[in-house]
Design a protein around this motif. Structure first.
Motif, mmCIF file in Angstrom:
data_model
loop_
_atom_site.group_PDB
_atom_site.id
_atom_site.type_symbol
_atom_site.label_atom_id
_atom_site.label_comp_id
_atom_site.label_asym_id
_atom_site.label_seq_id
_atom_site.Cartn_x
_atom_site.Cartn_y
_atom_site.Cartn_z
ATOM 1 N N TYR A 1 11.078 3.487 -2.160
ATOM 2 C CA TYR A 1 9.845 4.006 -2.761
ATOM 3 C C TYR A 1 9.025 4.774 -1.726
ATOM 4 O O TYR A 1 8.471 5.842 -2.020
ATOM 5 C CB TYR A 1 9.007 2.865 -3.336
ATOM 6 C CG TYR A 1 9.339 2.522 -4.765
ATOM 7 C CD1 TYR A 1 9.216 3.468 -5.780
ATOM 8 C CD2 TYR A 1 9.755 1.248 -5.118
ATOM 9 C CE1 TYR A 1 9.516 3.157 -7.094
ATOM 10 C CE2 TYR A 1 10.060 0.921 -6.422
ATOM 11 C CZ TYR A 1 9.935 1.881 -7.408
ATOM 12 O OH TYR A 1 10.235 1.564 -8.705
ATOM 13 N N ALA B 1 4.479 6.928 -6.387
ATOM 14 C CA ALA B 1 5.523 6.152 -5.711
ATOM 15 C C ALA B 1 4.901 5.094 -4.810
ATOM 16 O O ALA B 1 5.390 3.955 -4.736
ATOM 17 C CB ALA B 1 6.424 7.079 -4.896
ATOM 18 N N TRP C 1 3.498 2.377 -7.154
ATOM 19 C CA TRP C 1 4.573 1.593 -7.774
ATOM 20 C C TRP C 1 5.206 0.667 -6.739
ATOM 21 O O TRP C 1 5.608 -0.457 -7.067
ATOM 22 C CB TRP C 1 5.613 2.512 -8.373
ATOM 23 C CG TRP C 1 6.517 1.803 -9.338
ATOM 24 C CD1 TRP C 1 7.780 1.368 -9.113
ATOM 25 C CD2 TRP C 1 6.204 1.442 -10.681
ATOM 26 N NE1 TRP C 1 8.281 0.758 -10.233
ATOM 27 C CE2 TRP C 1 7.344 0.786 -11.212
ATOM 28 C CE3 TRP C 1 5.076 1.611 -11.488
ATOM 29 C CZ2 TRP C 1 7.375 0.293 -12.507
ATOM 30 C CZ3 TRP C 1 5.110 1.116 -12.786
ATOM 31 C CH2 TRP C 1 6.244 0.473 -13.278
ATOM 32 N N GLN C 2 5.298 1.126 -5.489
ATOM 33 C CA GLN C 2 5.853 0.265 -4.446
ATOM 34 C C GLN C 2 4.969 -0.958 -4.245
ATOM 35 O O GLN C 2 5.459 -2.087 -4.117
ATOM 36 C CB GLN C 2 5.984 1.054 -3.143
ATOM 37 C CG GLN C 2 6.714 0.307 -2.043
ATOM 38 C CD GLN C 2 5.835 0.052 -0.831
ATOM 39 O OE1 GLN C 2 4.629 -0.092 -0.952
ATOM 40 N NE2 GLN C 2 6.455 -0.028 0.322
ATOM 41 N N VAL D 1 3.234 12.613 -7.775
ATOM 42 C CA VAL D 1 4.420 11.752 -7.712
ATOM 43 C C VAL D 1 4.417 10.941 -6.418
ATOM 44 O O VAL D 1 4.777 9.756 -6.413
ATOM 45 C CB VAL D 1 5.705 12.602 -7.819
ATOM 46 C CG1 VAL D 1 6.944 11.751 -7.574
ATOM 47 C CG2 VAL D 1 5.792 13.255 -9.191
ATOM 48 N N SER D 2 3.993 11.553 -5.315
ATOM 49 C CA SER D 2 3.923 10.848 -4.044
ATOM 50 C C SER D 2 2.981 9.651 -4.127
ATOM 51 O O SER D 2 3.320 8.540 -3.690
ATOM 52 C CB SER D 2 3.452 11.808 -2.941
ATOM 53 O OG SER D 2 3.328 11.148 -1.708
ATOM 54 N N THR E 1 8.226 13.568 -1.300
ATOM 55 C CA THR E 1 7.455 14.395 -2.230
ATOM 56 C C THR E 1 6.244 15.026 -1.548
ATOM 57 O O THR E 1 5.819 16.127 -1.914
ATOM 58 C CB THR E 1 7.008 13.568 -3.447
ATOM 59 O OG1 THR E 1 6.457 12.313 -3.006
ATOM 60 C CG2 THR E 1 8.174 13.299 -4.380
ATOM 61 N N VAL F 1 10.507 8.134 -1.052
ATOM 62 C CA VAL F 1 10.093 9.088 -2.100
ATOM 63 C C VAL F 1 8.664 9.564 -1.836
ATOM 64 O O VAL F 1 8.341 10.749 -2.008
ATOM 65 C CB VAL F 1 10.209 8.436 -3.486
ATOM 66 C CG1 VAL F 1 9.607 9.340 -4.566
ATOM 67 C CG2 VAL F 1 11.667 8.133 -3.810
ATOM 68 N N ASN F 2 7.806 8.643 -1.408
ATOM 69 C CA ASN F 2 6.425 9.001 -1.094
ATOM 70 C C ASN F 2 6.357 10.063 0.000
ATOM 71 O O ASN F 2 5.660 11.082 -0.135
ATOM 72 C CB ASN F 2 5.674 7.733 -0.657
ATOM 73 C CG ASN F 2 4.297 8.025 -0.085
ATOM 74 O OD1 ASN F 2 4.116 8.041 1.134
ATOM 75 N ND2 ASN F 2 3.334 8.253 -0.940
#
Length: 327
Positions: free
Chosen positions: A221, A49, A52-53, A45-46, A228, A224-225
């Protein structure tokens, strides 16, 4: 050769800090693999993110790149960052070249990397603020200690100053008319420096032209990186039964991030490992469980990404098609 050198540096940095090998292996073999599975998922997930950023920043500049292509670039540049000297700079250059290959203008690719770097600082600042607020609720006397507040204020001011300065330079250059062309110099070094400065200025202006919404989304984002990745460390600690609370672990993690920004070794090998083991043992963990937790975390967040990133880099060497670079 890089792997052997990294292992030698790790052994040198951790010399005298590892426990008895039998205790260490016992902690590893007794780990709860459900927690390890969760740690792997959190690290995925990290990375997602981060990818996606990057994709959202490029989209804000009007460039549409496929999610698979962006994820492959993220994996490859992460492997470069953790395996090479000055890996962060090299990985940023690699990512910029890949985005240009996908059809992005050089100035836009450079601007996206500048914005990404600033939002990385912003995301880490958010974690410092949240962690500091959580600690202060437990011990308000820490308000009298200026060091943590100075770190948070410095990171926030750095990000804000970069954005504000870029916007002002953009407006000033837009208000000036182009002057007469300067005579070209025969010095190749001077010409190269001039082209580099021009490209950097154009990239800075492009990044400063983004709306506040894009900056906020990019910062979130990255938060979140970072978060996580912290939770990945927490999961590996739970896997070996470490009695360290999340707030204490957050303090250790955020402290290590400051050390990590000094590129003494590729990927912080030896430096990060030593700092994490020292922090966990200072928090009350035994040497065996602290070393086991750090080894599991580093395998997931560092060593495992090398072959995955290498495979992604090989995949990116294939000829590009529209299906691979656009949604």
């Amino acid at each position: 050769m890089l792997v052997v050198a990294a292992l030698a540096l790790a052994a040198f940095g951790l010399h005298g800090r590892f426990p008895d090998p039998r205790d260490f292996l016992g902690a590893l073999t007794g780990a709860d693999y459900w927690w390890i599975t969760l740690a792997v998922a959190l690290q995925a997930v990290s990375l997602a993110a981060f990818a996606w950023q990057q994709r959202q920043i490029l989209k804000a500049f009007g460039v549409r790149i496929g999610a698979g292509f962006t994820m492959a670039v993220t994996l490859a540049r992460t492997a470069i960052s953790i395996s090479m000297p000055a890996g962060s700079a090299v990985s940023a250059g690699y990512a910029g070249r890949q985005y240009v290959r996908a059809g992005t203008a050089k100035e836009i690719a450079a601007a996206s990397l500048i914005v990404s770097g600033l939002t990385s600082i912003g995301g880490l600042t958010l974690l410092y603020v949240a962690g500091g607020a959580a600690v202060l609720t437990r011990d308000p006397r820490l308000l009298t200690s200026p060091q943590p507040l100075a770190v948070v204020a410095g990171l926030a001011l750095l990000t804000a100053a970069a954005v504000v300065t870029g916007r002002r330079l953009m407006r000033r250059s837009a208000g000036k008319s182009a002057g007469p062309a300067r005579p070209r110099s025969g010095n190749r070094v001077a010409a190269f420096a001039r082209r580099t400065l021009t490209s950097a200025r154009e990239a800075w202006h492009a990044g400063a032209a983004l709306r506040a919404r894009e900056w906020i989304v990019g910062t979130l984002y990255y938060a979140v990186n970072w978060l996580t990745d912290l939770l990945c460390l927490a999961a590996t600690c739970h896997a070996v039964g470490l009695p360290v609370g999340l707030i204490t672990l957050s303090g250790i993690y955020l402290g290590v991030q400051i050390v990590r920004q000094v590129p003494l070794t590729p990927g912080g090998v030896g430096v990060v490992d030593t700092a994490l083991v020292a922090g966990l043992t200072a928090a009350g963990a035994t040497a065996a469980t602290a070393a086991a937790a750090v080894v599991i975390y580093r395998v997931i967040s560092c060593w495992m990404l090398l072959p995955i990133g290498g495979a992604a880099a090989l995949w990116l060497r294939r000829p590009l098609t529209a299906a691979r670079t656009t949604p």
